[in-house]
Motif scaffolding. Sequence first.
Motif, PDB file in Angstrom:
ATOM      1  N   UNK A 120       0.863  -1.180  -0.143  1.00  0.00           N
ATOM      2  CA  UNK A 120       0.214  -0.060  -0.215  1.00  0.00           C
ATOM      3  C   UNK A 120       0.841   1.287   0.171  1.00  0.00           C
ATOM      4  N   UNK A 121       1.950   1.327   0.713  1.00  0.00           N
ATOM      5  CA  UNK A 121       2.749   2.337   0.906  1.00  0.00           C
ATOM      6  C   UNK A 121       3.690   2.586  -0.317  1.00  0.00           C
ATOM      7  N   UNK A 122       3.959   1.734  -1.105  1.00  0.00           N
ATOM      8  CA  UNK A 122       4.572   1.649  -2.367  1.00  0.00           C
ATOM      9  C   UNK A 122       3.913   2.179  -3.585  1.00  0.00           C
ATOM     10  N   UNK A 123       2.592   1.839  -3.593  1.00  0.00           N
ATOM     11  CA  UNK A 123       1.919   2.324  -4.586  1.00  0.00           C
ATOM     12  C   UNK A 123       1.263   3.548  -4.202  1.00  0.00           C
ATOM     13  N   UNK A 153      14.539  10.831  -9.824  1.00  0.00           N
ATOM     14  CA  UNK A 153      13.335  10.842  -9.231  1.00  0.00           C
ATOM     15  C   UNK A 153      13.530  11.554  -7.831  1.00  0.00           C
ATOM     16  N   UNK A 154      12.602  12.781  -7.715  1.00  0.00           N
ATOM     17  CA  UNK A 154      12.960  13.511  -6.484  1.00  0.00           C
ATOM     18  C   UNK A 154      11.988  12.963  -5.264  1.00  0.00           C
ATOM     19  N   UNK A 155      12.684  11.772  -4.794  1.00  0.00           N
ATOM     20  CA  UNK A 155      12.231  11.129  -3.555  1.00  0.00           C
ATOM     21  C   UNK A 155      13.179  10.302  -2.941  1.00  0.00           C
ATOM     22  N   UNK A 156      12.895  10.258  -1.480  1.00  0.00           N
ATOM     23  CA  UNK A 156      13.821   9.536  -0.887  1.00  0.00           C
ATOM     24  C   UNK A 156      13.062   8.249  -0.148  1.00  0.00           C
ATOM     25  N   UNK A 157      11.734   8.159  -0.642  1.00  0.00           N
ATOM     26  CA  UNK A 157      10.673   7.074  -0.108  1.00  0.00           C
ATOM     27  C   UNK A 157      10.692   5.771  -0.782  1.00  0.00           C
ATOM     28  N   UNK A 158      11.468   5.746  -1.968  1.00  0.00           N
ATOM     29  CA  UNK A 158      11.460   4.626  -2.617  1.00  0.00           C
ATOM     30  C   UNK A 158      12.488   4.323  -3.586  1.00  0.00           C
ATOM     31  N   UNK A 159      13.491   3.547  -3.422  1.00  0.00           N
ATOM     32  CA  UNK A 159      14.745   3.046  -4.647  1.00  0.00           C
ATOM     33  C   UNK A 159      13.919   3.163  -5.850  1.00  0.00           C
ATOM     34  N   UNK A 161      15.008   1.397  -8.343  1.00  0.00           N
ATOM     35  CA  UNK A 161      14.935  -0.003  -8.715  1.00  0.00           C
ATOM     36  C   UNK A 161      13.485  -0.255  -8.289  1.00  0.00           C
ATOM     37  N   UNK A 162      12.964  -0.165  -7.247  1.00  0.00           N
ATOM     38  CA  UNK A 162      11.609  -0.601  -6.758  1.00  0.00           C
ATOM     39  C   UNK A 162      10.473   0.369  -7.431  1.00  0.00           C
ATOM     40  N   UNK A 163      10.763   1.659  -7.664  1.00  0.00           N
ATOM     41  CA  UNK A 163       9.706   2.347  -8.341  1.00  0.00           C
ATOM     42  C   UNK A 163       9.396   1.722  -9.566  1.00  0.00           C
ATOM     43  N   UNK A 164      10.426   1.287 -10.338  1.00  0.00           N
ATOM     44  CA  UNK A 164      10.319   0.583 -11.716  1.00  0.00           C
ATOM     45  C   UNK A 164       9.611  -0.671 -11.621  1.00  0.00           C
TER      46      UNK A 164
END
Length: 739
Positions: A120-123, A153-159, A161-164
């Motif tokens: 849920x967090x990743x989505x 990517x302007x975020x520190x919440x998700x790597x 590779x995991x975003x992709x």
Amino acid sequence: MNDSVRLKGDFFQKSSSGKPGSAQLPAGESVITQHLIDLKGNIKTLIEFWRDNRVLKSGVIVSAYYREVVAKSNRIGALLLDASGDPSDYIIGAKFTDDDTNPKHIITYNVSLAALEESVRRLDVCARILTRDFSGEINKETLMAINAGQISLDTSELAKSNFAKVIVDAFYVERFDLDQSAETIEQAGIVSVYDIGENTQELLQRLGLDVANRSFLGKTTFYATEAQFNLLKSKAPYLISMSVSDLADYKLTDEEQPISSKPLTIPQPGIEPTVGVIDTVFDGDVYFSDWVEDHDLVATDIPGVNSPHGTEVTSIIVDGPSFNPSLDDGCGRFKVRHFGVTRGGVTSSFTILKAIKEIVSTNTDIKVWNLSLGSPREVNRNFISPEAAVLDELENQYDVIFVIAGTNKGRQKPVPEIIGAPADSVNSLVVNAVDSSGKIVGYARRGPVLSFFSKPDVSCFGGDDKHPLRACTAIGEASVIGTSFAAPWITRKMAFLINVMGFSREVAKAYIIDAAIGWQKDGQDSRFLGFGVVPTDIKQVLQSQNDEIRFVLTGLSASYDTYNYNIPVPITDDKFPYLAKATLCYFPGCSRNQGVDYTNTELDLHFGRLSSNSLKSINDNKQGEKGHYDLNEENVRKNFRKWDNIKHIGEELKPNARARKKYDQPLWGISLKTKQRMSNVPRERIPFGIVVTLKNIYGDNKIEEFKQNCRLRGWLVNDINVENQIQVNAEAETDIHWD
């Protein structure tokens, strides 16, 4: 006719050099924010359900509904998963949707509640990134630029590779849900629950079901009364992986009539091979009784009249050509160890399965088994039958092969039916029937099974109204019709190939299937005929025409690539004037709890000419080649039989056939690419057999040149001569006659 040739040489092993790249979307496709939000909503609903239902101690169950038949590489890689482990480790079941024209995978996972919360967090993070930075949509080109570092990517919440991975997961998954069984059983049944790492008996006890140890067929499969099944379905339908009614009406023959006959005689048995038969009880008042070792396993207090079916089947295996002279196969006679497990009619499948496991495990000297019992009930399209699963397990464990009747359709049912258990056994050799002209008979039933695997495998004459088969009973000969009486003729051939010729079961099976496949497509329906009709004479199975070269190869697949690039096909005018066909057979381990993803291992066959840097397979198979890693799964299953344990590739003989170009390497080669479906299943070292036939388009006989070339390149070459082998057996007092 030319004898086949056995080539003995080394197959080399090579590990995979390819490494998975970053997650990518298919060309022309994209993912939008709303789809991520919808998937997040699916998972939040599941979290609420599982928080209120804490029956399971080992995580929760969730199903991913994919948009297509999805390759292993395109299955979930970032959602639903804990921090460690291979994604395939969490899969506990797989099925297809009900749409035959557009099947899609439904894959069931066993994961932790924490993994759902992390999903849920990743989505949520990915949805915000898409809305903020990409106007609510991301396509293949943009994702490639992110993976290459061209877009930050302007975020520190998700790597990154995991975003992709989340984006690609979201593309292939239509929704998440809890798939719940809609199956019903009558009176009693054989039920399997998902393997979630818990003791099944203890899990059932928490639900109020007291199932005794003796009622289990395996770790997660058990016999249940109708009341027990209904209780399980009312309390935890999400646990039910598969279920079938237990009572099977084993309607054994389509037609059977006594006929007059002259008395038959038979000499005393010598050291002929012994075939195993599991069927109805045997009647010892027959002329060939000295050839049969009878074991009656049916309790004496069970009522009913004994069916002659088992006696008739055994009569064909022992001495079939004596009363069917037009079907003389040249295989001689066989002894039979006969196990009667039913009288016929309505019988408990669970009881028969228990008996079969005990029979095979205590008679390991027998390598070929005939099983002509079959259920009239169609097999389920999404899971293998318990009967077939037990046979596949026994074949994998004891190095045996079952030859199974393709099951009959009654005359009162004119609509074609899918075959019944155990004819869905993937590793077994399943035999359908044809009439005297080689055409489909009215009582034949069809495949495929699990929506994919080709069953039946081959066909053989099984009798028809005008030309029935003959079998023997205690009251004389009988006129019989059915797949039950086609199967024993193939059993005889398998026993000859294994016990007399000394082949492995892999090679013997490949010979039978290859012999059924011609050079010209005849347009008949493979759903009924399998690979084709097997020739009657064993010589036609083992030998080839004078303008053909047939050779057999054996080996062991122990790594990703098992190969030999040293086959010296004869050259004429600097070209290869040959059409080619090749049949590969192997016996993979199978996992019934994986549903439609039943076979654990894939051997991908490549055979053809060599160029300086590649093997040009005759069927243009590009799987595993550089630049072809992301082939459509549905297409490679259809065109190259991915995950099937029988591979046949071949060319059609046409009037305008032309010789092939010779590349810089004047050789042909074979390569088997091995893939494992699950990482938590140990890699199998799989024996295989390959039968190759080359047809000279000019009609030249080049067999001696081929053998000489092979010897010069280090092959050990042995002619496979039927008469010589029979003579060896005759000198050992084996009673095999060759006309």
